[in-house]
Design a protein around this motif. Structure first.
Motif, PDB file in Angstrom:
ATOM      1  N   ILE B 176      97.407  74.989  77.713  1.00 48.08           N
ATOM      2  CA  ILE B 176      96.316  75.724  78.366  1.00 48.08           C
ATOM      3  C   ILE B 176      96.409  77.159  77.829  1.00 48.08           C
ATOM      4  O   ILE B 176      97.074  78.006  78.413  1.00 48.08           O
ATOM      5  CB  ILE B 176      96.479  75.736  79.904  1.00 48.08           C
ATOM      6  CG1 ILE B 176      96.686  74.306  80.421  1.00 48.08           C
ATOM      7  CG2 ILE B 176      95.292  76.406  80.593  1.00 48.08           C
ATOM      8  CD1 ILE B 176      97.376  74.244  81.774  1.00 48.08           C
ATOM      9  N   PRO B 177      95.757  77.438  76.705  1.00 43.33           N
ATOM     10  CA  PRO B 177      95.994  78.722  76.032  1.00 43.33           C
ATOM     11  C   PRO B 177      95.463  79.944  76.785  1.00 43.33           C
ATOM     12  O   PRO B 177      95.954  81.044  76.580  1.00 43.33           O
ATOM     13  CB  PRO B 177      95.266  78.569  74.691  1.00 43.33           C
ATOM     14  CG  PRO B 177      95.076  77.096  74.505  1.00 43.33           C
ATOM     15  CD  PRO B 177      94.927  76.540  75.893  1.00 43.33           C
ATOM     16  N   THR B 178      94.451  79.750  77.642  1.00 44.56           N
ATOM     17  CA  THR B 178      93.819  80.908  78.278  1.00 44.56           C
ATOM     18  C   THR B 178      94.041  80.897  79.789  1.00 44.56           C
ATOM     19  O   THR B 178      93.644  79.951  80.469  1.00 44.56           O
ATOM     20  CB  THR B 178      92.306  80.925  77.958  1.00 44.56           C
ATOM     21  OG1 THR B 178      92.132  80.847  76.533  1.00 44.56           O
ATOM     22  CG2 THR B 178      91.644  82.188  78.473  1.00 44.56           C
ATOM     23  N   LEU B 205      98.159  66.458  66.863  1.00 41.92           N
ATOM     24  CA  LEU B 205      97.048  66.614  67.789  1.00 41.92           C
ATOM     25  C   LEU B 205      97.451  67.544  68.939  1.00 41.92           C
ATOM     26  O   LEU B 205      98.584  67.469  69.422  1.00 41.92           O
ATOM     27  CB  LEU B 205      96.699  65.239  68.360  1.00 41.92           C
ATOM     28  CG  LEU B 205      95.589  65.129  69.400  1.00 41.92           C
ATOM     29  CD1 LEU B 205      94.233  65.435  68.765  1.00 41.92           C
ATOM     30  CD2 LEU B 205      95.568  63.724  70.017  1.00 41.92           C
ATOM     31  N   ALA B 206      96.522  68.426  69.355  1.00 39.33           N
ATOM     32  CA  ALA B 206      96.743  69.207  70.580  1.00 39.33           C
ATOM     33  C   ALA B 206      95.616  68.936  71.556  1.00 39.33           C
ATOM     34  O   ALA B 206      94.465  68.749  71.165  1.00 39.33           O
ATOM     35  CB  ALA B 206      96.811  70.702  70.265  1.00 39.33           C
ATOM     36  N   ILE B 207      95.973  68.885  72.840  1.00 40.63           N
ATOM     37  CA  ILE B 207      94.974  68.841  73.908  1.00 40.63           C
ATOM     38  C   ILE B 207      94.898  70.253  74.457  1.00 40.63           C
ATOM     39  O   ILE B 207      95.869  70.765  75.020  1.00 40.63           O
ATOM     40  CB  ILE B 207      95.382  67.876  75.038  1.00 40.63           C
ATOM     41  CG1 ILE B 207      95.863  66.517  74.496  1.00 40.63           C
ATOM     42  CG2 ILE B 207      94.260  67.730  76.057  1.00 40.63           C
ATOM     43  CD1 ILE B 207      94.847  65.740  73.698  1.00 40.63           C
ATOM     44  N   GLU B 208      93.742  70.891  74.264  1.00 37.70           N
ATOM     45  CA  GLU B 208      93.541  72.267  74.729  1.00 37.70           C
ATOM     46  C   GLU B 208      92.737  72.225  76.028  1.00 37.70           C
ATOM     47  O   GLU B 208      91.550  71.935  76.014  1.00 37.70           O
ATOM     48  CB  GLU B 208      92.766  73.056  73.664  1.00 37.70           C
ATOM     49  CG  GLU B 208      92.435  74.472  74.091  1.00 37.70           C
ATOM     50  CD  GLU B 208      91.683  75.258  73.019  1.00 37.70           C
ATOM     51  OE1 GLU B 208      90.740  74.701  72.410  1.00 37.70           O
ATOM     52  OE2 GLU B 208      92.052  76.429  72.795  1.00 37.70           O
ATOM     53  N   ASP B 209      93.393  72.496  77.125  1.00 40.70           N
ATOM     54  CA  ASP B 209      92.747  72.435  78.440  1.00 40.70           C
ATOM     55  C   ASP B 209      92.244  73.842  78.767  1.00 40.70           C
ATOM     56  O   ASP B 209      93.033  74.788  78.811  1.00 40.70           O
ATOM     57  CB  ASP B 209      93.797  71.961  79.458  1.00 40.70           C
ATOM     58  CG  ASP B 209      93.185  71.558  80.794  1.00 40.70           C
ATOM     59  OD1 ASP B 209      91.950  71.634  80.939  1.00 40.70           O
ATOM     60  OD2 ASP B 209      93.963  71.153  81.681  1.00 40.70           O
ATOM     61  N   ASP B 210      90.947  73.971  78.954  1.00 34.85           N
ATOM     62  CA  ASP B 210      90.403  75.311  79.214  1.00 34.85           C
ATOM     63  C   ASP B 210      89.490  75.323  80.430  1.00 34.85           C
ATOM     64  O   ASP B 210      88.275  75.334  80.303  1.00 34.85           O
ATOM     65  CB  ASP B 210      89.660  75.825  77.979  1.00 34.85           C
ATOM     66  CG  ASP B 210      89.116  77.223  78.223  1.00 34.85           C
ATOM     67  OD1 ASP B 210      89.439  77.822  79.278  1.00 34.85           O
ATOM     68  OD2 ASP B 210      88.357  77.737  77.377  1.00 34.85           O
ATOM     69  N   PRO B 230      89.333  72.034  64.394  1.00 34.66           N
ATOM     70  CA  PRO B 230      88.555  71.050  65.165  1.00 34.66           C
ATOM     71  C   PRO B 230      88.980  69.593  64.953  1.00 34.66           C
ATOM     72  O   PRO B 230      88.743  68.763  65.820  1.00 34.66           O
ATOM     73  CB  PRO B 230      87.107  71.277  64.709  1.00 34.66           C
ATOM     74  CG  PRO B 230      87.198  72.083  63.461  1.00 34.66           C
ATOM     75  CD  PRO B 230      88.478  72.844  63.510  1.00 34.66           C
ATOM     76  N   ASP B 231      89.614  69.299  63.820  1.00 35.13           N
ATOM     77  CA  ASP B 231      90.081  67.923  63.586  1.00 35.13           C
ATOM     78  C   ASP B 231      91.382  67.629  64.321  1.00 35.13           C
ATOM     79  O   ASP B 231      91.777  66.472  64.469  1.00 35.13           O
ATOM     80  CB  ASP B 231      90.336  67.686  62.086  1.00 35.13           C
ATOM     81  CG  ASP B 231      89.059  67.346  61.338  1.00 35.13           C
ATOM     82  OD1 ASP B 231      88.024  67.088  61.997  1.00 35.13           O
ATOM     83  OD2 ASP B 231      89.098  67.367  60.100  1.00 35.13           O
ATOM     84  N   ASN B 232      92.077  68.695  64.742  1.00 36.70           N
ATOM     85  CA  ASN B 232      93.407  68.522  65.333  1.00 36.70           C
ATOM     86  C   ASN B 232      93.443  68.825  66.820  1.00 36.70           C
ATOM     87  O   ASN B 232      94.502  68.716  67.447  1.00 36.70           O
ATOM     88  CB  ASN B 232      94.412  69.443  64.637  1.00 36.70           C
ATOM     89  CG  ASN B 232      94.591  69.097  63.172  1.00 36.70           C
ATOM     90  OD1 ASN B 232      93.686  69.308  62.373  1.00 36.70           O
ATOM     91  ND2 ASN B 232      95.735  68.534  62.829  1.00 36.70           N
ATOM     92  N   VAL B 233      92.310  69.247  67.381  1.00 32.17           N
ATOM     93  CA  VAL B 233      92.325  69.703  68.774  1.00 32.17           C
ATOM     94  C   VAL B 233      91.250  68.996  69.585  1.00 32.17           C
ATOM     95  O   VAL B 233      90.087  68.932  69.180  1.00 32.17           O
ATOM     96  CB  VAL B 233      92.128  71.232  68.865  1.00 32.17           C
ATOM     97  CG1 VAL B 233      92.069  71.677  70.321  1.00 32.17           C
ATOM     98  CG2 VAL B 233      93.237  71.970  68.118  1.00 32.17           C
ATOM     99  N   ILE B 234      91.667  68.449  70.733  1.00 31.88           N
ATOM    100  CA  ILE B 234      90.739  67.942  71.739  1.00 31.88           C
ATOM    101  C   ILE B 234      90.617  69.020  72.796  1.00 31.88           C
ATOM    102  O   ILE B 234      91.620  69.489  73.337  1.00 31.88           O
ATOM    103  CB  ILE B 234      91.263  66.628  72.353  1.00 31.88           C
ATOM    104  CG1 ILE B 234      91.231  65.510  71.300  1.00 31.88           C
ATOM    105  CG2 ILE B 234      90.469  66.244  73.588  1.00 31.88           C
ATOM    106  CD1 ILE B 234      91.742  64.167  71.809  1.00 31.88           C
ATOM    107  N   HIS B 235      89.387  69.437  73.057  1.00 31.00           N
ATOM    108  CA  HIS B 235      89.150  70.575  73.963  1.00 31.00           C
ATOM    109  C   HIS B 235      88.570  70.069  75.280  1.00 31.00           C
ATOM    110  O   HIS B 235      87.600  69.304  75.280  1.00 31.00           O
ATOM    111  CB  HIS B 235      88.174  71.535  73.274  1.00 31.00           C
ATOM    112  CG  HIS B 235      87.879  72.773  74.059  1.00 31.00           C
ATOM    113  ND1 HIS B 235      88.601  73.934  73.906  1.00 31.00           N
ATOM    114  CD2 HIS B 235      86.944  73.030  75.012  1.00 31.00           C
ATOM    115  CE1 HIS B 235      88.115  74.864  74.727  1.00 31.00           C
ATOM    116  NE2 HIS B 235      87.111  74.339  75.413  1.00 31.00           N
ATOM    117  N   LEU B 236      89.149  70.478  76.390  1.00 35.49           N
ATOM    118  CA  LEU B 236      88.665  70.062  77.713  1.00 35.49           C
ATOM    119  C   LEU B 236      87.978  71.228  78.426  1.00 35.49           C
ATOM    120  O   LEU B 236      88.467  72.354  78.382  1.00 35.49           O
ATOM    121  CB  LEU B 236      89.831  69.574  78.591  1.00 35.49           C
ATOM    122  CG  LEU B 236      90.803  68.553  78.004  1.00 35.49           C
ATOM    123  CD1 LEU B 236      91.793  68.093  79.083  1.00 35.49           C
ATOM    124  CD2 LEU B 236      90.080  67.360  77.409  1.00 35.49           C
TER     125      LEU B 236
END
Lengths: 409, 409
Positions: B176-178, B205-210, B230-236
């Motif tokens: 959760i970067p932010t 792969l990273a799951i970025e929970d925002d 964008p190919d390596n990150v799933i953004h929520l």
């Protein structure tokens, strides 16, 4: 630099998961020119739009709490009004607000049941045929299905008992006793009593899925299995057919210790079910609107069922049995026992492709068999979501295609 | 005659599942006399009630389709408006309507991620500490957590790279970067670039929970990890913090092949996310209401954060570090490095019990560590859901209790 390879990342649960045939057919028939007899959709003209408008006002006036996070257990005023809804004559379910869990429609209830009980290889007893969406919900847990034979009155009790004897490790029976999906069949009272007794005798659990018992348009209500064996039966309900599917509200009735496990799982799944939708359903029941609505859909569905049954008689060759049930959304058409020699002449996938090209869609029967043989000569036909005119037109097209196949061969 | 024994029926997935400490605390604090600093709840006075009233009218006027079953992929007008929402300065996410899936809040997204990728024993990298709800969503799949060290700027890139070297089979990083939950920390731009490069270098792969980047009330927006890889990150994403939690609408941005797998799984889970809620959110974004609302919550939250930070300085002994972030909902308080000898004097469970008796609640830090040691001297304090007066009162009570423990020993 590499993009992570999806196939290397997928869990064994989902690897090889297939898309639903219904979903695929729906995509093909988004084209409004195709008469869809495939979905289990309520009639959109039945949606109580003005009631919804009124209820949204009532709920919004109650102030901000309903828009906040809710407890996982459910919105209390909804939980409080459900036992009386569940005790109506068409269910007679025994419950208190303490042994009900709220779910996003009954599909989520099926997903929860699957995750809660099924380890890979676990045995699950299902009707033959059974509801495709239940198979989809259970499949990621990789159960082994034991198909229970059915006749025109649904599950044959002796077959169920034999299954419990042959497979004492069956985890549960999944059944839709009233207006079954896909067959429309209803298990009569005496047989329900027998099934309840078998469950008790073998200490077995049944999942009783009941999305349709409010859609009865003739005949006598029959009490639920749950009313006969509340310790042995988990009962599922939904408002998709009696309010509108766009509000994802359904639920699970089960002994309290089961409900506690369900809510622990559900919390990790989505924290809670939409509060606004829960409040709308609570007001819908409390305001008595459900009773009016149930009468209204019976008036819409009954002539559609009659029209479909008549059209099948008229346009299909006389090689099929078909069910005419006292409620629900479907007619099930299957090859007669004495016409089995014709099975090789009909390729159901081909028939569907041709039907869609000719402007009508249905669901081929194979999708509803847990251990499908691939080309069951059967089809599920939905009558709730099309005008009487379209129903006749659709059935005529399918009938002509089948007749063509028979005469060609 | 036997009732089926629940413990014999539970799957290995859920057997031993624990209830969330937050949920348990919430139950204890349903009493309105307890000042709850525990939930991650938005301020109810921020909910745009009159906007909701207007939008329900607009959606109802559109006619019956929105109340019907929807395709699993999502309500098209919402899918169509999301890429521009996601490309705002606070995310800069790269997307089209084709690579977005709609979920019931971001909790369901986390559940889907867990089921899609995690087999028992699979390694998942998480921040230390990390979001409790993510652990709850992942746990039924029985992963092995690799904790990545963090400092005041969040994930330390060298620690992440070392983890990928030591454990080449890590399936994904969850971050959760932010305005992270629970710490409030934000990973700065330069470090995000480093992390994105590491993901690409190792094909990970990273799951970025925002859930929080719209709640910024000062400082500069920072682009998402997804915008850099964008190919390596799933953004929520979710609208729980920027509209209202009672509408369960969030979503997942991922490469198209991932979205297809997600929707196959989701169909068995609940068929589709509530159509009425989806339509309300679509109208909310299209009408420009989100922009107004984001400004409004900043005005409410900023002074609450300031008041809490000031109260901690004033009432807590000077043995804690605490985070003051430029947005989000939380302040994280943890024992200073040079005060570790005091750890044995503070039992966090005991402190919480006493605090609740004295009229205030918080979440003890241990709940946020994937591999918790049990008595981490830390707490998560929520400032969004209480008045400034209550915040000061609550912090004063906790401070006095801690001071009492230190002087007693």
């Amino acid at each position: 630099m590499a993009k992570p390879e999806l196939s290397a990342l997928l869990s064994q649960k989902v690897a090889g998961t297939k898309s639903s045939p219904i979903r695929d057919i729906l995509k093909l028939t988004e084209n409004k020119n195709v008469i869809s007899l495939n979905g289990g959709y309520p009639a959109p003209e039945s949606f109580p739009i003005e009631t919804i408008r009124k209820l949204t006002g009532i709920v919004i006036d109650k102030g901000p709490d309903i828009f906040q996070y809710q407890k996982t257990e459910g919105y209390q005023p909804l939980l409080d009004v459900l036992p009386s809804f569940l005790s109506r004559k068409n269910r007679q379910v025994i419950s208190t607000s303490e042994n009900i869990a709220i779910t996003a429609g009954s599909q989520q209830a099926l997903d929860i049941i699957g995750r809660l009980f099924i380890d890979p290889g676990d045995k699950i007893a299902v009707e033959s045929p059974t509801y495709l969406g239940a198979l989809q919900a259970f499949n990621p847990n990789h159960p082994q299905y034991i198909e229970i034979a059915t006749d025109s009155d649904g599950i044959i009790p002796a077959s169920l008992e034999q299954a419990f004897i042959d497979h004492p490790d069956i985890k549960f029976l999944y059944t839709i006793p009233t207006f079954q999906n896909p067959t429309g069949k209803t298990i009569p009272l005496s047989r329900r009593t027998e099934i309840a007794d078998i469950l008790k005798k073998y200490g077995k659990l049944a999942i009783e899925d009941d999305p349709y018992s409010e859609t009865r348009f003739e005949g006598e209500d029959i009490p639920s299995l749950q009313s006969m064996a509340p310790d042995n039966v988990i009962h599922l309900f939904t408002f998709s057919k009696t309010f509108a599917p766009g509000f994802r509200i359904g639920g699970i009735v089960a002994p309290k210790d089961y409900i506690d496990e369900i809510n622990k799982l559900k919390q990790g799944m989505e924290l809670f079910t939409g509060g606004f939708d829960q409040a709308l359903v609570a007001e819908y029941i409390k305001g008595g609107y459900l009773d009016e609505h149930v009468k209204r859909i019976a008036e819409i569905y009954r002539p559609r069922r009659d029209m479909m049954a008549q059209a099948i008689t008229e346009h299909f060759p006389d090689i099929f049995d078909f069910t005419v049930s006292q409620g629900g959304l479907f007619i099930w058409v299957s090859l007669k026992k004495d016409a089995q020699q014709l099975a090789s002449k009909i390729n159901m996938k081909e028939l569907l492709d041709e039907a869609i090209k000719a402007g009508v869609s249905f669901v081929p029967g194979a999708a509803f068999f847990a251990n499908s043989k691939g080309n069951e000569i059967a089809m599920r036909l939905n009558f709730s979501n099309q005008s009487e005119e379209n129903i006749v037109k659709g059935i005529r097209i399918i009938g002509e295609l089948i007749n063509g196949k028979l005469s060609l061969a």
